[in-house]
Design an enzyme around this catalytic site. Sequence first.
Site, short mmCIF file in Angstrom:
data_model
loop_
_atom_site.label_atom_id
_atom_site.label_comp_id
_atom_site.label_asym_id
_atom_site.label_seq_id
_atom_site.Cartn_x
_atom_site.Cartn_y
_atom_site.Cartn_z
N ASN A 61 27.01 59.89 38.40
CA ASN A 61 27.92 58.87 38.90
C ASN A 61 27.75 57.55 38.15
OD1 ASN A 61 29.78 57.57 40.64
ND2 ASN A 61 28.13 56.90 41.98
N HIS A 65 33.30 57.96 43.97
CA HIS A 65 34.75 57.77 44.03
C HIS A 65 35.46 58.81 43.17
CE1 HIS A 65 33.62 53.70 45.40
NE2 HIS A 65 34.85 53.61 45.86
#
Length: 316
Positions: A179, A148
């Site tokens: 991440n 994201h």
Amino acid sequence: MQRLRGSRWLVAGAALAVGVGLGLGLAGGRRQGGGGPPAAGLLSRLPVVPVAAAAAELSPPAPGAAARGELAKYGLPGLPQLRSRESYVLCYDPRSRSALWVLEQLRGAARGGPSDRAACDFQADESVHEYHRATNADYRGSGFDRGHLAAAANHRGSQKAMQDTFYLSNVAPQDPHLNQKAWNNLEKYCRSLTKYNKNVYVCTGPLFLPRMEADGKMYIKYQVIGKNNVAVPTHFFKVLILEKLNGEIELRSYVMPNSPVEETIPLERFLVPIESIERASGLLFVPNILKRTNRLQAIMPGHTAELTQGTHDRTL
């Protein structure tokens, strides 16, 4: 702030709202395929400097306007593509199949909202032309996470707001270790800042940085994944614009490599001068923020600096 000619999308609003006039000529950033309703979501809720579109329409045509109109007889092949969701605004890059930048306004109340991440699914952004959009199949077996840019956990205020973050236009291929570890720590830190600041704006995006190869020359090289050739960034940036309760603006800018980063490394190690992001990304932050305030403090690696237009110009 910079005034841009208007469209029904009022695309200048995203930059004007927080002083991030990112220098992309956002006017005309409509959905692929033409018209459609005005942009909703975060863009419509941010304070927008009025765009003098009506005045422009009433003005007599400038010399050469007819010729320029003739050039656009069959349309323009591309314009910056703005997307305004309920909880963020992004500028899409059709070449990379991801965003150039994503802009969020974080609120403390949204951090503890009722949304359920397990009920959200990643999905292709059908507002992007099929030639230029990423799909879940592109990521399958690639070894990269769907990382994201606007973090899902930033938008727990409503299920719709969280689901909006799962469009693949808000995603870039990200090293799984990064991440889930260091980048996740940075996202958590951004959310924690809502406790101590009037407003927290976060601009996030990919970087494709050069490096020297064995022949002594500099190259920009990056991997692509899937049949749609989704670009894998070499690095990611995150620029934080903090509105303090005393009226000052604080700027923090971070860059992390798209590779495994130990989560034990202090986030301060990833602070960079804002001009390094401006140079590498082609975006501009400081000149536009300074049109909003003369009380800008930048947190630099190892020190704090007061930025003015003159001092910023000398760094570029």
